[in-house]
Design a protein around this motif. Structure first.
Motif, PDB file in Angstrom:
ATOM      1  N   PHE A 132       6.710 -10.996   6.510  1.00  0.00           N
ATOM      2  CA  PHE A 132       5.904  -9.834   6.125  1.00  0.00           C
ATOM      3  C   PHE A 132       5.757  -9.738   4.610  1.00  0.00           C
ATOM      4  N   GLY A 133       6.639 -10.435   3.893  1.00  0.00           N
ATOM      5  CA  GLY A 133       6.609 -10.386   2.427  1.00  0.00           C
ATOM      6  C   GLY A 133       5.265 -10.805   1.874  1.00  0.00           C
ATOM      7  N   LYS A 134       4.709 -11.902   2.402  1.00  0.00           N
ATOM      8  CA  LYS A 134       3.434 -12.434   1.889  1.00  0.00           C
ATOM      9  C   LYS A 134       2.262 -11.582   2.382  1.00  0.00           C
ATOM     10  N   THR A 135       2.396 -11.057   3.603  1.00  0.00           N
ATOM     11  CA  THR A 135       1.272 -10.352   4.230  1.00  0.00           C
ATOM     12  C   THR A 135       1.088  -8.945   3.666  1.00  0.00           C
ATOM     13  N   TYR A 136       2.220  -8.279   3.340  1.00  0.00           N
ATOM     14  CA  TYR A 136       2.122  -6.885   2.897  1.00  0.00           C
ATOM     15  C   TYR A 136       2.503  -6.680   1.434  1.00  0.00           C
ATOM     16  N   HIS A 137       2.493  -7.742   0.636  1.00  0.00           N
ATOM     17  CA  HIS A 137       2.810  -7.663  -0.800  1.00  0.00           C
ATOM     18  C   HIS A 137       4.219  -7.081  -1.003  1.00  0.00           C
ATOM     19  N   ALA A 138       5.170  -7.541  -0.206  1.00  0.00           N
ATOM     20  CA  ALA A 138       6.515  -6.963  -0.261  1.00  0.00           C
ATOM     21  C   ALA A 138       7.568  -8.070  -0.144  1.00  0.00           C
ATOM     22  N   THR A 139       7.494  -9.048  -1.030  1.00  0.00           N
ATOM     23  CA  THR A 139       8.410 -10.194  -0.884  1.00  0.00           C
ATOM     24  C   THR A 139       9.872  -9.778  -1.062  1.00  0.00           C
ATOM     25  N   GLY A 140      10.101  -8.681  -1.808  1.00  0.00           N
ATOM     26  CA  GLY A 140      11.472  -8.255  -2.062  1.00  0.00           C
ATOM     27  C   GLY A 140      12.146  -7.617  -0.858  1.00  0.00           C
ATOM     28  N   TRP A 141      11.400  -7.322   0.183  1.00  0.00           N
ATOM     29  CA  TRP A 141      12.015  -6.692   1.355  1.00  0.00           C
ATOM     30  C   TRP A 141      12.695  -7.704   2.261  1.00  0.00           C
ATOM     31  N   LYS A 142      12.261  -8.955   2.164  1.00  0.00           N
ATOM     32  CA  LYS A 142      12.860 -10.027   2.962  1.00  0.00           C
ATOM     33  C   LYS A 142      12.908  -9.667   4.455  1.00  0.00           C
ATOM     34  N   VAL A 143      11.744  -9.428   5.009  1.00  0.00           N
ATOM     35  CA  VAL A 143      11.667  -9.224   6.458  1.00  0.00           C
ATOM     36  C   VAL A 143      10.648 -10.216   7.024  1.00  0.00           C
ATOM     37  N   GLY A 144      11.087 -11.006   7.975  1.00  0.00           N
ATOM     38  CA  GLY A 144      10.219 -11.984   8.627  1.00  0.00           C
ATOM     39  C   GLY A 144      10.521 -12.013  10.109  1.00  0.00           C
ATOM     40  N   TYR A 145       9.995 -13.007  10.809  1.00  0.00           N
ATOM     41  CA  TYR A 145      10.290 -13.087  12.240  1.00  0.00           C
ATOM     42  C   TYR A 145      10.117 -14.504  12.747  1.00  0.00           C
ATOM     43  N   CYS A 146      10.738 -14.743  13.913  1.00  0.00           N
ATOM     44  CA  CYS A 146      10.619 -16.035  14.572  1.00  0.00           C
ATOM     45  C   CYS A 146      10.120 -15.796  15.996  1.00  0.00           C
ATOM     46  N   HIS A 187      10.992  -0.208  11.069  1.00  0.00           N
ATOM     47  CA  HIS A 187      10.215   0.882  11.694  1.00  0.00           C
ATOM     48  C   HIS A 187       8.901   1.094  10.956  1.00  0.00           C
ATOM     49  N   ALA A 188       8.976   1.073   9.629  1.00  0.00           N
ATOM     50  CA  ALA A 188       7.770   1.335   8.836  1.00  0.00           C
ATOM     51  C   ALA A 188       6.727   0.247   9.077  1.00  0.00           C
ATOM     52  N   ILE A 189       7.155  -1.010   9.094  1.00  0.00           N
ATOM     53  CA  ILE A 189       6.180  -2.093   9.304  1.00  0.00           C
ATOM     54  C   ILE A 189       5.570  -1.984  10.703  1.00  0.00           C
ATOM     55  N   ALA A 190       6.397  -1.608  11.679  1.00  0.00           N
ATOM     56  CA  ALA A 190       5.870  -1.456  13.054  1.00  0.00           C
ATOM     57  C   ALA A 190       4.732  -0.438  13.073  1.00  0.00           C
ATOM     58  N   ASP A 191       4.951   0.721  12.448  1.00  0.00           N
ATOM     59  CA  ASP A 191       3.897   1.755  12.427  1.00  0.00           C
ATOM     60  C   ASP A 191       2.676   1.262  11.663  1.00  0.00           C
ATOM     61  N   SER A 214       0.843  -1.209   0.000  1.00  0.00           N
ATOM     62  CA  SER A 214       0.000   0.000   0.000  1.00  0.00           C
ATOM     63  C   SER A 214       0.876   1.256   0.000  1.00  0.00           C
ATOM     64  N   GLN A 215       0.317   2.328  -0.556  1.00  0.00           N
ATOM     65  CA  GLN A 215       1.069   3.585  -0.634  1.00  0.00           C
ATOM     66  C   GLN A 215       1.453   4.071   0.768  1.00  0.00           C
ATOM     67  N   LYS A 216       0.559   3.817   1.726  1.00  0.00           N
ATOM     68  CA  LYS A 216       0.812   4.255   3.101  1.00  0.00           C
ATOM     69  C   LYS A 216       2.089   3.595   3.643  1.00  0.00           C
ATOM     70  N   LEU A 217       2.233   2.306   3.361  1.00  0.00           N
ATOM     71  CA  LEU A 217       3.426   1.592   3.840  1.00  0.00           C
ATOM     72  C   LEU A 217       4.681   2.089   3.102  1.00  0.00           C
ATOM     73  N   LEU A 218       4.545   2.310   1.806  1.00  0.00           N
ATOM     74  CA  LEU A 218       5.691   2.833   1.039  1.00  0.00           C
ATOM     75  C   LEU A 218       6.102   4.203   1.570  1.00  0.00           C
ATOM     76  N   ASP A 219       5.111   5.029   1.887  1.00  0.00           N
ATOM     77  CA  ASP A 219       5.419   6.376   2.416  1.00  0.00           C
ATOM     78  C   ASP A 219       6.135   6.280   3.761  1.00  0.00           C
ATOM     79  N   LEU A 220       5.706   5.319   4.585  1.00  0.00           N
ATOM     80  CA  LEU A 220       6.367   5.155   5.889  1.00  0.00           C
ATOM     81  C   LEU A 220       7.830   4.747   5.711  1.00  0.00           C
ATOM     82  N   VAL A 221       8.097   3.849   4.745  1.00  0.00           N
ATOM     83  CA  VAL A 221       9.493   3.449   4.505  1.00  0.00           C
ATOM     84  C   VAL A 221      10.301   4.675   4.079  1.00  0.00           C
ATOM     85  N   GLY A 222       9.703   5.471   3.151  1.00  0.00           N
ATOM     86  CA  GLY A 222      10.394   6.683   2.679  1.00  0.00           C
ATOM     87  C   GLY A 222      10.667   7.640   3.833  1.00  0.00           C
ATOM     88  N   GLN A 223       9.666   7.775   4.702  1.00  0.00           N
ATOM     89  CA  GLN A 223       9.801   8.690   5.852  1.00  0.00           C
ATOM     90  C   GLN A 223      10.972   8.250   6.741  1.00  0.00           C
TER      91      GLN A 223
END
Ligand SMILES: Cc1ncc(COP(=O)(O)O)c(C=O)c1O
Length: 383
Positions: free
Chosen positions: A231-245, A272-276, A38-47
């Motif tokens: 988070f790649g599958k959940t937020y349509h961002a597989t290229g970011w390679k962020v997950g958790y255990c 930070h962006a995903i947290a927000d 979503s644009q909102k998530l992209l904007d948060l990363v940019g911020q």
């Protein structure tokens, strides 16, 4: 050179994606959306990129993100987890799976996987010195969905079984677990010292009103489980390679001993962006199933008139099509010829299996815009 992984070639995902590119084909092979987060998530990363969040994050992950994961786990699965000692942000689910396997598997240990099994598991077990035991998921006339063969699992668990790896919602078959399945698993491993690794990257993509049965929901199983998500599958961002255990403190402690030397930490501004974003869009989890269920239904309606037979898909963004009415060719050959001849790339299922038990099945990713699914289906209907 004497390879440490002699049986490992290039992953089928890279092979099919590069063939799709070479043939200018519609790529329904590798599991990634063709649309943006979503644009909102992209904007948060940019911020965060522009506000100086560009140096190393703490080794276990940005605290705000770990707190957001803990809040989600509490809301969705009713489990209270401590963000300090039970959650680690990792470099995609792939790193989480690898680090969990290295954390517990020792030379000579056995690790059970269910075929078709995601292809990163076995090489990770081999590198840890372990041996992978493959148990096929089965189908029967009264239960056509793929499911766990509980008798075979019971017979396969020995005092050498260090780890059982589960992946539900299941890639590639799209099957999910029921609460009863978790109890059956608990019965089988109760008297053992076996750990569990639950790959739940499709946790938020479950259809027809069903609930995801996370191992986080089950008190007894949770005590010995690493739950890995992405988070790649959940937020349509597989290229970011962020997950958790998420794992109990003693397991997390061992997990972090590996994680810190595999990658140390994960990209700071995206954390930070995903947290927000998690805090600002609590409805995302309840909206995602409908979004993908509509895509599944659309794709299935479009190919219903073809000579392919549809298998049931209860979760993930994959649809299995059976082509046995069309040809006897093996699935790898047929997937490649479909890519070259009609320009639609898919994934052959046999590559995820030790024994060729699921013949003539191809996996198609429906995480694509509708016009792409429509064009791909029109081509499949010509066969
Ligand atoms: C079952 C399964 N596990 C793990 C992964 C890897 O996830 P990530 O891209 O976050 O490393 C995938 C990606 O397709 C997957 O399908």
């Amino acid at each position: 050179m004497d390879s440490k992984l002699p049986a490992t070639g290039t992953t089928i995902f890279a092979v099919m994606s590069s063939l799709a590119e070479e043939c200018d084909a519609i790529n329904l092979s590798q599991g990634f959306p063709n649309f943006n987060p979503s644009q909102k998530l992209l904007d948060l990363v940019g911020q965060y990129l522009n506000s100086g969040a560009n140096q190393y994050a703490p080794m276990p992950g940005v605290p705000a993100l770990r707190k957001a994961i803990a809040a989600k786990v509490q809301t969705l699965y009713g489990r209270s987890v401590d963000f300090e000692s039970e959650i680690t942000v990792c470099d995609g689910a792939t790193e989480g799976l690898f680090s969990a396997i290295q954390a517990v598997v020792r030379s000579g240990d056995e690790v059970i996987v269910f075929d078709p099994a995601y292809d990163s598991y076995e090489p990770s077990v081999t590198l840890a010195g372990g041996r992978t035991i493959h148990i096929p998921l089965i189908t029967s006339s009264d239960k056509p969905d793929f499911h766990i063969d509980w008798e075979r699992l019971k017979d396969s668990v020995t005092n050498k079984t260090r780890l059982i790896i589960l992946n539900f919602p299941h890639n590639p078959t799209g099957v999910i677990l029921s609460p009863d399945d978790l109890d059956k698993l608990a019965d089988i491993i109760r008297q053992t010292k076996t750990f569990l690794l639950s790959d739940e990257v499709y946790e938020h993509i479950v259809f027809d009103g069903a609930a995801h049965e996370s191992l986080l929901k089950h008190d007894e199983l949770w005590a010995r489980t690493f739950v890995v998500s992405s988070f790649g599958k959940t937020y349509h961002a597989t290229g970011w390679k962020v997950g958790y255990c998420v794992a109990p403190p003693a397991l997390t402690n061992e997990f972090r001993k590996i994680h810190q030397w595999v990658c140390y930490t994960v990209i700071t501004p995206v954390q930070h962006a995903i947290a927000d974003y998690m805090a600002q869009t609590p409805d995302h989890y309840s909206e995602l199933p409908d979004f993908y269920e509509q895509k599944r239904n659309h794709f299935c309606q479009l190919v219903a008139g073809s000579r392919f037979t549809l298998r049931p898909t209860n979760g993930t963004f994959f649809q299995i099509l059976d082509y046995s009415e069309i040809t006897d060719e093996d699935d790898v050959t047929y997937a490649k010829s479909l890519t070259r001849e009609i320009g639609v790339a898919s994934i052959p299922i046999s590559v995820f299996c030790e024994q060729p038990f699921a013949n003539h099945l191809l996996r198609f990713c429906f995480a694509k815009d509708d016009h792409i699914l429509e064009e791909a289906a029109a081509r499949l209907c010509q066969l």
